[in-house]
Motif scaffolding. Structure first.
Motif, short mmCIF file in Angstrom:
data_model
loop_
_atom_site.label_atom_id
_atom_site.label_comp_id
_atom_site.label_asym_id
_atom_site.label_seq_id
_atom_site.Cartn_x
_atom_site.Cartn_y
_atom_site.Cartn_z
N ARG A 37 -32.34 10.93 -40.73
CA ARG A 37 -32.60 11.80 -39.58
C ARG A 37 -31.30 12.23 -38.92
NH1 ARG A 37 -36.38 10.21 -34.35
NH2 ARG A 37 -36.20 12.23 -33.24
N TYR A 38 -30.30 11.33 -38.91
CA TYR A 38 -29.06 11.62 -38.18
C TYR A 38 -27.82 11.76 -39.08
CZ TYR A 38 -31.92 10.19 -34.20
OH TYR A 38 -32.91 10.09 -33.26
N ILE A 39 -27.87 11.21 -40.29
CA ILE A 39 -26.66 11.18 -41.13
C ILE A 39 -26.97 11.74 -42.51
CG2 ILE A 39 -24.84 9.72 -42.09
CD1 ILE A 39 -25.19 7.80 -39.88
N ARG A 40 -26.28 12.81 -42.88
CA ARG A 40 -26.44 13.41 -44.20
C ARG A 40 -25.71 12.57 -45.25
NH1 ARG A 40 -26.78 19.03 -44.83
NH2 ARG A 40 -24.89 18.90 -46.08
N VAL A 41 -26.02 12.84 -46.52
CA VAL A 41 -25.43 12.08 -47.62
C VAL A 41 -23.91 12.23 -47.65
CG1 VAL A 41 -25.22 11.97 -50.15
CG2 VAL A 41 -27.48 12.02 -49.08
N ASP A 42 -23.39 13.44 -47.40
CA ASP A 42 -21.95 13.62 -47.47
C ASP A 42 -21.23 12.77 -46.42
OD1 ASP A 42 -22.75 15.08 -45.27
OD2 ASP A 42 -21.88 16.99 -45.93
N GLU A 43 -21.85 12.59 -45.24
CA GLU A 43 -21.24 11.72 -44.23
C GLU A 43 -21.35 10.26 -44.63
OE1 GLU A 43 -21.31 10.84 -39.41
OE2 GLU A 43 -22.77 12.25 -40.29
N GLN A 44 -22.47 9.86 -45.24
CA GLN A 44 -22.64 8.49 -45.72
C GLN A 44 -21.55 8.15 -46.75
OE1 GLN A 44 -26.71 7.77 -47.07
NE2 GLN A 44 -27.49 9.21 -45.54
N VAL A 45 -21.36 9.04 -47.70
CA VAL A 45 -20.33 8.82 -48.72
C VAL A 45 -18.94 8.84 -48.09
CG1 VAL A 45 -19.30 9.74 -50.84
CG2 VAL A 45 -21.79 9.76 -50.55
N GLY A 46 -18.75 9.71 -47.10
CA GLY A 46 -17.47 9.78 -46.40
C GLY A 46 -17.15 8.47 -45.70
N ILE A 47 -18.14 7.84 -45.09
CA ILE A 47 -17.95 6.54 -44.43
C ILE A 47 -17.48 5.51 -45.45
CG2 ILE A 47 -19.18 4.61 -43.37
CD1 ILE A 47 -20.89 6.72 -41.89
N PHE A 48 -18.16 5.47 -46.59
CA PHE A 48 -17.83 4.49 -47.63
C PHE A 48 -16.42 4.70 -48.17
CE2 PHE A 48 -17.79 3.07 -52.06
CZ PHE A 48 -18.21 1.75 -51.92
N LEU A 49 -16.09 5.94 -48.51
CA LEU A 49 -14.78 6.23 -49.08
C LEU A 49 -13.66 5.99 -48.07
CD1 LEU A 49 -15.55 9.47 -51.14
CD2 LEU A 49 -15.23 7.15 -52.01
N SER A 50 -13.93 6.27 -46.79
CA SER A 50 -12.93 6.03 -45.76
C SER A 50 -12.62 4.54 -45.63
CB SER A 50 -13.41 6.57 -44.41
OG SER A 50 -13.54 7.97 -44.45
N MET A 51 -13.63 3.70 -45.86
CA MET A 51 -13.43 2.25 -45.77
C MET A 51 -12.63 1.72 -46.95
SD MET A 51 -13.96 -0.72 -44.29
CE MET A 51 -15.39 -0.79 -43.21
N ILE A 52 -12.96 2.14 -48.16
CA ILE A 52 -12.31 1.56 -49.34
C ILE A 52 -10.96 2.20 -49.66
CG2 ILE A 52 -14.54 0.93 -50.33
CD1 ILE A 52 -14.21 3.20 -52.34
#
Length: 368
Positions: free
Chosen positions: A100-115
């Motif tokens: 509802r609030y977070i699109r897939v591209d932002e989800q993947v962006g969060i993951f890649l920013s962490m690793i």
């Protein structure tokens, strides 16, 4: 009257005594002072949102995606088309979906920013304007999705195909047939047992690779025994590329020449691990996740590495480590002892045949 009847039907109404009759003057003054204190305290601590940046997570992702091409590579360690293809693949396979609030591209962006960078959960809260709980939730979701990808993209090699690095290079062809190696990954744990669990998890994943068929083998380093399918260097001879730098240090015997070619070929794998650790900062400084989660992160990084390799062979990191003579490895490492069981004698005889063929082709004395 109707109102009186209603009151009588519901029973007597309890009388409420004035507050002055409940408390004496001293108690009433204390109550008034407490209420004033609470009122002043509330006025000094007005609630306001902490994530109030005008650039929200979706807007930041959009800015990165449609900005300069170097910016997305610096941020996510991959080119724009690779990032978009990865997001599309995750959606197509049903591994990730827009919430509802977070699109897939932002989800993947969060993951890649962490690793990819030295980012903490708090750093990502500020960057994406979400709570720490939300960041952790979607990091875990994408991690599981990438582990699904790993099952498809981390696969054993085809023994029917000679690797291009060998096929087109007369230094290796027709002498050698394959390569494999390992690397050290940082683990965050104060427990020696936890570190053993991580090593076992990664070793189990690696041991899914099958034993090569007759006539094929892995080119391995001193960490392996000389057994069928695993071709090790000669013990007690110069081995690492640095040992052969300069004309006066060139190989002078068949064993040394074998070791130099062996090391140079295995260097292909060492450079792959160098790309991996250079791309993903988390492999050099692992956060204090559970040891099981750390092992999953290592596998996920390998999966994304392979995906980038499939999507973009001209990736900048691959080009940076493209020199086959780039020195890796510890020059102080020693080759393990060659054993003498019947099976081990077979692989050692193969090693001797390869070394002698190299000697013949380079006008050197053969091994007797």
């Amino acid at each position: 009257m109707e109102g009186v009847e209603s009151s009588s039907n519901n029973g007597p109404i309890a009388s409420v005594e004035p507050i002055e009759q409940v408390f004496d003057d001293f108690e009433l003054n204390i109550l008034k002072a407490w209420m004033c204190t609470v009122s002043v305290n509330m006025s000094m601590h007005t609630r306001e949102p902490i994530r109030d940046s005008k650039l929200s997570g979706p807007e930041w992702i959009r800015e990165i995606l449609f900005g300069h091409s170097d910016r997305i590579y610096e941020t996510f360690r991959m080119e724009r088309h690779v990032f978009l293809n990865l997001c599309d693949l995750m959606k197509a396979r049903g591994w990730l979906a827009d919430s509802r609030y977070i699109r897939v591209d932002e989800q993947v962006g969060i993951f890649l920013s962490m690793i990819s960078h030295k980012n903490s959960n708090r750093d990502l809260c500020e960057r994406f304007q979400h709570s720490g709980q939300t960041i952790s939730k979607y990091f875990a979701k994408v991690l599981q999705a990438v582990l699904n990808l790993a099952r498809e993209i981390i696969v054993p090699p085809s023994f029917d195909v000679v690797p291009e690095e060998i096929l087109i290079n007369p230094k290796y062809n027709p002498y050698f047939k394959g390569a494999i190696d390992g690397t050290h990954i940082h683990a965050s744990s104060s427990s020696a047992n936890d570190c053993r669990v991580l090593s076992a998890a990664l070793e189990t994943h690696r041991l899914q690779f099958p034993r090569p068929p007759p006539g094929k083998y892995y080119v391995v380093d001193f960490g392996y025994a000389a057994t069928p399918g695993f071709l090790t260097p000669f013990k007690g001879e110069r081995y690492h590329i640095n040992d052969f730098r300069g004309r006066v240090r060139q190989a002078t015997t068949a064993r040394e020449l074998f070791n130099h070619r062996h090391s140079s070929l295995r260097n292909v794998i060492e450079r792959s691990f160098a790309v991996l650790k250079n791309r993903f900062f988390i492999l050099r400084h692992m956060p204090s996740f559970s040891i099981q989660k750390q092992s999953c992160i290592v596998i996920a990084c390998c999966a994304i590495h392979n995906y980038i390799r499939d999507q973009d062979k001209m990736d900048k990191n691959f080009s940076q480590y493209g020199d086959s003579e780039y020195p890796f490895g510890n020059a102080q490492d020693e080759v393990i002892d060659d054993t003498s069981t019947e099976e081990d004698i077979e692989i050692n005889m193969l090693k001797k045949r390869i070394a002698n063929q190299l000697a013949i082709d380079n006008n050197m004395a053969e091994i007797p």
